[in-house]
Structures are given as structure tokens and as C-alpha cells.
Design an enzyme around this catalytic site. Structure first.
Site, PDB file in Angstrom:
ATOM      1  N   ARG A   1     -15.492  -5.382   2.646  1.00  0.00           N
ATOM      2  CA  ARG A   1     -14.542  -4.909   3.667  1.00  0.00           C
ATOM      3  C   ARG A   1     -13.829  -3.628   3.210  1.00  0.00           C
ATOM      4  O   ARG A   1     -13.403  -3.500   2.069  1.00  0.00           O
ATOM      5  CB  ARG A   1     -13.517  -6.015   3.948  1.00  0.00           C
ATOM      6  CG  ARG A   1     -12.495  -5.675   5.022  1.00  0.00           C
ATOM      7  CD  ARG A   1     -11.188  -5.188   4.447  1.00  0.00           C
ATOM      8  NE  ARG A   1     -10.141  -5.030   5.459  1.00  0.00           N
ATOM      9  CZ  ARG A   1      -8.989  -4.416   5.248  1.00  0.00           C
ATOM     10  NH1 ARG A   1      -8.722  -3.911   4.069  1.00  0.00           N
ATOM     11  NH2 ARG A   1      -8.091  -4.308   6.205  1.00  0.00           N
TER      12      ARG A   1
ATOM     13  N   THR B   1       0.865  -1.181   0.000  1.00  0.00           N
ATOM     14  CA  THR B   1       0.000   0.000   0.000  1.00  0.00           C
ATOM     15  C   THR B   1       0.896   1.224   0.000  1.00  0.00           C
ATOM     16  O   THR B   1       1.892   1.257   0.725  1.00  0.00           O
ATOM     17  CB  THR B   1      -0.869  -0.005   1.283  1.00  0.00           C
ATOM     18  OG1 THR B   1      -1.816  -1.041   1.160  1.00  0.00           O
ATOM     19  CG2 THR B   1      -1.566   1.326   1.512  1.00  0.00           C
TER      20      THR B   1
ATOM     21  N   GLY C   1     -10.642  -1.044   4.606  1.00  0.00           N
ATOM     22  CA  GLY C   1      -9.554  -0.969   5.587  1.00  0.00           C
ATOM     23  C   GLY C   1      -9.339   0.441   6.099  1.00  0.00           C
ATOM     24  O   GLY C   1     -10.218   1.303   6.032  1.00  0.00           O
TER      25      GLY C   1
HETATM   26  C1  SD4 Z   1      -5.659  -2.345   4.474  1.00  0.00           C
HETATM   27  N1  SD4 Z   1      -3.776  -1.080   5.228  1.00  0.00           N
HETATM   28  O1  SD4 Z   1      -6.529  -2.400   3.612  1.00  0.00           O
HETATM   29  C2  SD4 Z   1      -4.306  -1.784   4.099  1.00  0.00           C
HETATM   30  C3  SD4 Z   1      -3.426  -2.911   3.618  1.00  0.00           C
HETATM   31  C4  SD4 Z   1      -1.987  -2.560   3.411  1.00  0.00           C
HETATM   32  O2  SD4 Z   1       0.006  -2.959   2.354  1.00  0.00           O
HETATM   33  O3  SD4 Z   1      -1.463  -1.615   3.966  1.00  0.00           O
HETATM   34  N2  SD4 Z   1      -1.278  -3.266   2.589  1.00  0.00           N
HETATM   35  O4  SD4 Z   1      -5.830  -2.772   5.613  1.00  0.00           O
END
Ligand code: SD4
Length: 330
Positions: A219, A191, A221
Site C-alpha cells: 500500500r 506524518t 498513501g
Molecule cells: C498515509 N497520510 O499514508 C498518510 C498517513 C498520515 O499521519 O498522515 N499519518 O495515508
């Protein structure tokens, strides 16, 4: 005076937080305790982003070094990863949820506290730009799912298949076991959260992701949630997060880190405190990754994570640096 103390004092003064009694007690001093601001030259412009995204920071630096503002820099910077199909955690080429839908989350925040966000957005390769449109063209902050997609088409964004051959194959493989846990390890990340300060000293940030691979349909995040995956306060600094979003949301992680900096902690100290708060609630748990990245108004940066392996990239006048981050479980 010790640099950290100076920053603490100057940020408190700037924020108007010095109490009347403190001022009264300072009255008799002949030498002011706070050094003149000019003695500490802030580092600007500067850009940092989670992980080792050379091309993304190059792009942001191109904008900043040409006199562009921090908001344009972070948008254009993270768009590089959104377009990169080899990054399977962001934009086109992101891994799908368990139902086979690629759903994207992103947000952006500017120096004035304006912000925009899209969650559960499908068929659009650049969610960060849709988030910016939400910020600039609507009275709202978050648009979700079908509404966000319809809004994107109205704003001229094109419909795109976000699957690639690689992510489709991986998904078909995954379906054979359909094993799903809300864990993330150091091989399953990428990310991008980006923070920048422009030549005017103004701060902006952006964060964009396809979220956890094979997540439950629907979902969302931390990455598109202002205060969790990203927070900017132009008086203090900015913070962004990567890793298991559920844990970041629970602590309102990025807001927490900016507030800790407001109270006088350095970006490094603030990130460490943020991770420690999360680990306090997850004692002994070693199966997830969280990484925080922060910058303060003076252009100092810091990062901390649960497991070793988190790096962040920084680009300023000094050039490129890929910074290894110390971690909770060394
Ligand atoms: C999430 N924080 O959707 C994101 C995932 C992530 O590198 O950081 N991936 O929870």
C-alpha cells in the site's frame, strides 16, 4: 481595500489571468483597484509543518534564518522527524505493514515545480533525501520499492533496520488480533508535511511518512504523491496533508487547495473547502482523520481537519506558534 480582495487581485495579476475585457473595463478608472505590492509586506522567511513538531521547525528555521533556501529548509526540517524514533509514523521507528515490513513514502517539491518521490522504500532512514536525489539526479519523479532502495545505495545511503524495540513489540501485539481498518484517529498520526518560504520569497515543500500502521503490504498513501500529499506552485502557495491518504488521493487534495488559493481563497478558506469536498463524499462518516495545511505567497497560513485535535506549527520572525486548527466535527 479588504486584504483578501487585495490578495485575490494581486495573485490573479501575477498569474497573468486578468482577461483583456477586465483590463479594458479598468482603463477608465483613475485609481487602480489593486494596491501597490509594497503596501503588503509578505511574511518571509516562514516555515509551517503539520502537527506539533518543534524540533523540525527549529531546524528549518535555522536554515532559513541563515539565508538558506526553502528546499534545504524543508528537507532538513522533516529529516528531524525521520530520525526521531519516538515518532512512530515517520522514518526510522515507523510502524510496519501487516507483513512486518517498514515501508516509507516521501516527496519533495521546489519553486520551479521540480519534484521527486519515493514509495514503498525499505531499509533507508531518510526517504525525503532519496526523493530529493530522484528529483536532482534522475529524469524521473517517482521510484518505488526495490528500485528506489537500489538507487538509494548507489547514492551512498546506508542500509538500516528501521524497526525499534517499541515498534517490534507493538507489531507482535497487533499480530494477536490482526485487526485492520483504513481508519486513523487522533492518537494515530504524526506524518510530517512541511512548507517554507525563504528570504527570496520562493516556496518549497516536503512530506514524509511510514503510512498507515499495519497497512496491506504494498500500500502507498497520499504523502509521496505530488498533488495529493503535497503541492507547490511558486506563484500561488503550497499545501500538504495528513490523515487517511486514500481520501486525500481521491480529491487530489493538495493540488485542489493550491488551485482554490489561485482562485482567490485564503489558505484557511481553501483548506476548509478541501475538507468539505471530502466530507461530501463521506456523509456521516466519522471514523477517519484528514488535516490540510496551506500557505500562500504572502506567507499567510491556514489549516482545517475533519476531527478536532489537528495542530500545526509555524515559525517566522514573530517566533514560534503552535496553532490549534478548527475542524469539521467540532
Ligand atoms: C498515509 N497520510 O499514508 C498518510 C498517513 C498520515 O499521519 O498522515 N499519518 O495515508
Amino acid at each position: 481595500m479588504e486584504r483578501r480582495k487585495f490578495l485575490k487581485n494581486s495573485s490573479l495579476t501575477a498569474a497573468g489571468l486578468v482577461s483583456a475585457s477586465t483590463l479594458a473595463s479598468c482603463k477608465t478608472e483613475t485609481k487602480p483597484e489593486v494596491a501597490p505590492l509594497a503596501t503588503v509586506a509578505p511574511i518571509k522567511p516562514i516555515v509551517v509543518c503539520t502537527w506539533n513538531f518543534l524540533n523540525a521547525t527549529n531546524k528549518a528555521w535555522e536554515v532559513l534564518s541563515a539565508g538558506g533556501n526553502a528546499l534545504d529548509a524543508v528537507e532538513q526540517g522533516v529529516m528531524v522527524e525521520e530520525a526521531d524514533v519516538t515518532n512512530e509514523t515517520v522514518g526510522k521507528g515507523g510502524r510496519p505493514d501487516r507483513d512486518g515490513n517498514v515501508t516509507l513514502d516521501a516527496c519533495i517539491m521546489d519553486k520551479d515545480g521540480n519534484c521527486g518521490s519515493v514509495v514503498y522504500l525499505q531499509n533507508i532512514a531518510h526517504p525525503v533525501s532519496v526523493a530529493r536525489k530522484v528529483m536532482e539526479e534522475t529524469p524521473h519523479i517517482i521510484l518505488a520499492g526495490k528500485g528506489a532502495e537500489k538507487f538509494a545505495y548507489e547514492q551512498g545511503f546506508k542500509k538500516e533496520d528501521l524497526f525499534t524495540e517499541s515498534t517490534r513489540k507493538q507489531y507482535e501485539e497487533w499480530l494477536k488480533t490482526s485487526k485492520y481498518e483504513t481508519t486513523i484517529n487522533i492518537e494515530n498520526h504524526d506524518t510530517i508535511g512541511m512548507l517554507a518560504i525563504d528570504a527570496n520569497g520562493d516556496i518549497a515543500g516536503a512530506c514524509t511518512t511510514s503510512g498507515m500502521a499495519y497497512k496491506v503490504g504494498g500500500r502507498v498513501g497520499d504523502s509521496p504523491i505530488i498533488g495529493a500529499g503535497l503541492f507547490i506552485d511558486n506563484e500561488v502557495g503550497g499545501a500538504t496533508a495528513t490523515g487517511v491518504g486514500e481520501e486525500v488521493i481521491r480529491t487530489v487534495g493538495s493540488f485542489l487547495i493550491v488551485e482554490l488559493m489561485r482562485q482567490g481563497k485564503s489558505p484557511q478558506e481553501a483548506c476548509e473547502e478541501g475538507v468539505k469536498r471530502i466530507m461530501k463524499k463521506n456523509e456521516g462518516r466519522k471514523d477517519f482523520q484528514i488535516g490540510f495545511l496551506a500557505i500562500n505567497k504572502n506567507g499567510e497560513t491556514g489549516g482545517y481537519c475533519v476531527h478536532p485535535g489537528f495542530t500545526y506549527r509555524e515559525y517566522s520572525e514573530k517566533g514560534h506558534e503552535n496553532r490549534e486548527v478548527t475542524s469539521f466535527y467540532e
